[in-house]
Design a protein around this motif. Structure first.
Motif, PDB file in Angstrom:
ATOM      1  N   TYR A  33      -1.799  -1.672  -3.836  1.00  0.00           N
ATOM      2  CA  TYR A  33      -2.473  -0.573  -4.008  1.00  0.00           C
ATOM      3  C   TYR A  33      -1.523   0.630  -4.143  1.00  0.00           C
ATOM      4  O   TYR A  33      -0.916   1.204  -3.391  1.00  0.00           O
ATOM      5  N   ALA A  34      -1.555   1.203  -5.497  1.00  0.00           N
ATOM      6  CA  ALA A  34      -0.554   2.227  -5.713  1.00  0.00           C
ATOM      7  C   ALA A  34      -1.384   3.463  -5.508  1.00  0.00           C
ATOM      8  O   ALA A  34      -2.230   3.902  -6.839  1.00  0.00           O
ATOM      9  N   ILE A  35      -1.360   4.384  -4.825  1.00  0.00           N
ATOM     10  CA  ILE A  35      -2.542   5.360  -4.713  1.00  0.00           C
ATOM     11  C   ILE A  35      -2.165   6.904  -4.186  1.00  0.00           C
ATOM     12  O   ILE A  35      -2.596   7.489  -3.634  1.00  0.00           O
ATOM     13  N   PRO A  36      -1.134   7.334  -4.863  1.00  0.00           N
ATOM     14  CA  PRO A  36      -0.532   8.774  -4.831  1.00  0.00           C
ATOM     15  C   PRO A  36      -1.510   9.502  -5.350  1.00  0.00           C
ATOM     16  O   PRO A  36      -2.252   9.187  -6.517  1.00  0.00           O
ATOM     17  N   GLY A  37      -1.719  10.712  -5.028  1.00  0.00           N
ATOM     18  CA  GLY A  37      -2.851  11.803  -5.538  1.00  0.00           C
ATOM     19  C   GLY A  37      -2.636  13.015  -5.202  1.00  0.00           C
ATOM     20  O   GLY A  37      -2.385  13.554  -4.040  1.00  0.00           O
ATOM     21  N   VAL A  39       0.998  -1.234   0.069  1.00  0.00           N
ATOM     22  CA  VAL A  39       0.083   0.028  -0.054  1.00  0.00           C
ATOM     23  C   VAL A  39       0.982   1.245  -0.124  1.00  0.00           C
ATOM     24  O   VAL A  39       1.672   1.337   0.803  1.00  0.00           O
ATOM     25  N   SER A  40       0.846   2.161  -1.087  1.00  0.00           N
ATOM     26  CA  SER A  40       1.769   3.008  -1.246  1.00  0.00           C
ATOM     27  C   SER A  40       1.085   4.275  -1.865  1.00  0.00           C
ATOM     28  O   SER A  40       0.394   4.045  -3.077  1.00  0.00           O
ATOM     29  N   PRO A  41       0.987   5.494  -1.119  1.00  0.00           N
ATOM     30  CA  PRO A  41       1.455   5.782   0.332  1.00  0.00           C
ATOM     31  C   PRO A  41       0.721   5.374   1.220  1.00  0.00           C
ATOM     32  O   PRO A  41      -0.627   5.278   0.952  1.00  0.00           O
ATOM     33  N   ALA A  42       0.975   5.309   2.602  1.00  0.00           N
ATOM     34  CA  ALA A  42      -0.116   4.865   3.618  1.00  0.00           C
ATOM     35  C   ALA A  42       0.007   5.676   4.882  1.00  0.00           C
ATOM     36  O   ALA A  42      -0.107   5.151   5.909  1.00  0.00           O
ATOM     37  N   SER A  43       0.597   6.811   4.891  1.00  0.00           N
ATOM     38  CA  SER A  43       0.922   7.705   6.016  1.00  0.00           C
ATOM     39  C   SER A  43      -0.446   8.570   6.495  1.00  0.00           C
ATOM     40  O   SER A  43      -0.544   8.841   7.720  1.00  0.00           O
ATOM     41  N   ARG A  44      -1.500   8.636   5.842  1.00  0.00           N
ATOM     42  CA  ARG A  44      -2.687   9.261   5.974  1.00  0.00           C
ATOM     43  C   ARG A  44      -3.791   8.660   5.024  1.00  0.00           C
ATOM     44  O   ARG A  44      -3.649   8.190   4.085  1.00  0.00           O
ATOM     45  N   GLY A  45      -5.029   9.291   5.292  1.00  0.00           N
ATOM     46  CA  GLY A  45      -6.257   9.050   4.535  1.00  0.00           C
ATOM     47  C   GLY A  45      -6.506   7.500   4.138  1.00  0.00           C
ATOM     48  O   GLY A  45      -6.483   6.748   4.856  1.00  0.00           O
ATOM     49  N   ILE A  46      -6.655   7.388   2.788  1.00  0.00           N
ATOM     50  CA  ILE A  46      -7.320   6.040   2.171  1.00  0.00           C
ATOM     51  C   ILE A  46      -5.935   5.008   2.598  1.00  0.00           C
ATOM     52  O   ILE A  46      -6.420   4.118   3.093  1.00  0.00           O
ATOM     53  N   GLY A  47      -4.875   5.563   2.122  1.00  0.00           N
ATOM     54  CA  GLY A  47      -4.013   4.529   2.332  1.00  0.00           C
ATOM     55  C   GLY A  47      -3.485   3.852   3.630  1.00  0.00           C
ATOM     56  O   GLY A  47      -3.510   2.673   4.109  1.00  0.00           O
ATOM     57  N   THR A  55     -15.884  10.430  -3.030  1.00  0.00           N
ATOM     58  CA  THR A  55     -15.475  11.291  -2.484  1.00  0.00           C
ATOM     59  C   THR A  55     -15.348  10.995  -1.175  1.00  0.00           C
ATOM     60  O   THR A  55     -16.006  10.513  -0.376  1.00  0.00           O
ATOM     61  N   VAL A  56     -14.144  11.301  -0.522  1.00  0.00           N
ATOM     62  CA  VAL A  56     -13.728  10.731   0.733  1.00  0.00           C
ATOM     63  C   VAL A  56     -13.326  11.894   1.685  1.00  0.00           C
ATOM     64  O   VAL A  56     -12.725  12.949   1.139  1.00  0.00           O
ATOM     65  N   SER A  79     -14.326   3.877   2.820  1.00  0.00           N
ATOM     66  CA  SER A  79     -13.636   3.857   1.343  1.00  0.00           C
ATOM     67  C   SER A  79     -12.576   2.826   1.428  1.00  0.00           C
ATOM     68  O   SER A  79     -12.788   1.962   0.497  1.00  0.00           O
ATOM     69  N   ALA A  80     -11.954   2.513   2.407  1.00  0.00           N
ATOM     70  CA  ALA A  80     -10.952   1.438   2.380  1.00  0.00           C
ATOM     71  C   ALA A  80     -11.438   0.101   2.397  1.00  0.00           C
ATOM     72  O   ALA A  80     -11.319  -0.581   1.952  1.00  0.00           O
ATOM     73  N   GLU A  81     -12.549  -0.116   3.256  1.00  0.00           N
ATOM     74  CA  GLU A  81     -13.535  -1.169   3.146  1.00  0.00           C
ATOM     75  C   GLU A  81     -14.119  -1.750   1.633  1.00  0.00           C
ATOM     76  O   GLU A  81     -13.774  -2.772   1.243  1.00  0.00           O
ATOM     77  N   LYS A  82     -14.341  -0.630   1.018  1.00  0.00           N
ATOM     78  CA  LYS A  82     -15.076  -0.901  -0.277  1.00  0.00           C
ATOM     79  C   LYS A  82     -13.882  -0.882  -1.269  1.00  0.00           C
ATOM     80  O   LYS A  82     -14.281  -2.111  -2.117  1.00  0.00           O
ATOM     81  N   LEU A  83     -13.025  -0.498  -1.108  1.00  0.00           N
ATOM     82  CA  LEU A  83     -12.081  -0.779  -2.288  1.00  0.00           C
ATOM     83  C   LEU A  83     -11.189  -2.219  -2.135  1.00  0.00           C
ATOM     84  O   LEU A  83     -10.715  -2.626  -2.861  1.00  0.00           O
ATOM     85  N   TYR A  84     -11.112  -2.456  -0.678  1.00  0.00           N
ATOM     86  CA  TYR A  84     -10.775  -3.823  -0.496  1.00  0.00           C
ATOM     87  C   TYR A  84     -11.849  -4.888  -1.108  1.00  0.00           C
ATOM     88  O   TYR A  84     -11.313  -5.825  -1.751  1.00  0.00           O
ATOM     89  N   GLU A  85     -13.090  -4.672  -0.826  1.00  0.00           N
ATOM     90  CA  GLU A  85     -14.044  -5.446  -1.271  1.00  0.00           C
ATOM     91  C   GLU A  85     -14.055  -5.660  -2.854  1.00  0.00           C
ATOM     92  O   GLU A  85     -14.570  -6.742  -3.554  1.00  0.00           O
ATOM     93  N   VAL A  86     -14.015  -4.434  -3.585  1.00  0.00           N
ATOM     94  CA  VAL A  86     -13.800  -4.400  -5.223  1.00  0.00           C
ATOM     95  C   VAL A  86     -12.678  -5.186  -5.553  1.00  0.00           C
ATOM     96  O   VAL A  86     -13.023  -6.030  -6.540  1.00  0.00           O
TER      97      VAL A  86
END
Length: 256
Positions: free
Chosen positions: A86-90, A7-15, A203-204, A227-234
């Motif tokens: 999960y590659a999730i920079p933004g 999971v990158s990055p993961a210091s805050r938010g969705i990650g 929108t999170v 959001s994390a729960e849903k993205l995992y389920e997806v």
């Protein structure tokens, strides 16, 4: 072969909440990244999770070369493979008109949203299973390894009815092209053992979207935990027929 997750990055938010969700709902060792304050990032991810094996969490500095090298030591390829990523920079600069486009901001947007995931798949893609890899059979994991990159519904050219957000829209449309191109590579390199997809989280309620909370319809502003729960389920629910496409938090396809 033993699977692991990224999971990158993961210091805050969705990650951060994706890392927490994976620790609580899978048995995988997890690699996360942060730009700074690695100890603080680890503490935040583990906060309150006294019942999980905290040794499963690895927090590395967000430098793809160094992080990939560290993963080679942590998870030698002869015995391990990357099953879930999960590659999730933004980053977002919401230009409302062409006159608001700023060269440096637009360049940073593409560097973060598009080039960042591209470099991640370059350096971490080799950890994904090959055609000969024996995948782990675990109900908490997708049947095939999944490389998931964060996109957005506004990256859909078909769905663009409002305009604006030039650099962000373009960078996310590019993410979807990168996803499709990488999935074509995986068809050859991994066969049916690995796929690539893009994700739209909705929108999170994070600092990333704080400026836009007021304009979100009731019931459509999600907590990072939801959001994390849903993205995992997806991701867990994807099949080979879903590869190379963009999926929203409900599991519905976002048109290209």
């Amino acid at each position: 072969m033993q699977p692991w997750a990224l999971v990158s990055p993961a210091s805050r938010g969705i990650g951060l909440h994706l890392a927490r969700h994976l620790l609580q709902n899978t048995k995988l060792p997890i690699v996360t990244t942060a730009r700074k304050d690695l100890d603080q990032a680890k503490e935040s991810i583990l906060d309150g999770l006294h019942h999980v094996d905290q040794s499963r969490l690895n927090v590395l500095k967000l430098d793809v070369l160094d992080a990939a090298s560290a993963c080679s030591d942590l998870f030698p390829k002869k015995d391990n493979y990357l099953h879930l990523s999960y590659a999730i920079p933004g980053i977002l600069f919401p230009e409302k008109s062409p006159q608001q486009i700023d060269h440096d901001d637009a360049l940073l947007t593409f560097r973060t949203n598009t080039l960042g995931p591209m470099l991640m798949l370059k350096h971490f893609g080799p950890f994904l299973p090959r055609k000969s890899t024996q995948l782990s059979q675990d109900a908490s994991l997708p049947k095939t390894a999944v490389w998931a990159t964060m996109s957005a519904r506004v990256g859909s050219i078909t769905d663009n009815q409002l305009g604006g957000w030039y650099s962000y829209r373009a960078s996310k449309a590019a993410v979807n092209q990168v996803t499709k191109t990488f999935d074509n590579h995986l068809r050859t390199a991994s066969g049916e053992k690995a796929i690539a997809i893009s994700l739209h989280p909705g929108t999170v309620k994070t600092s990333f979207s704080k400026e836009f909370w007021g304009g979100v319809k009731e019931g459509k502003l999600f907590s990072p935990e939801f959001s994390a729960e849903k993205l995992y389920e997806v991701v867990v629910g994807r099949t080979l027929e879903d590869r190379g496409k963009c999926w929203d938090w409900k599991g519905d396809e976002v048109p290209p």
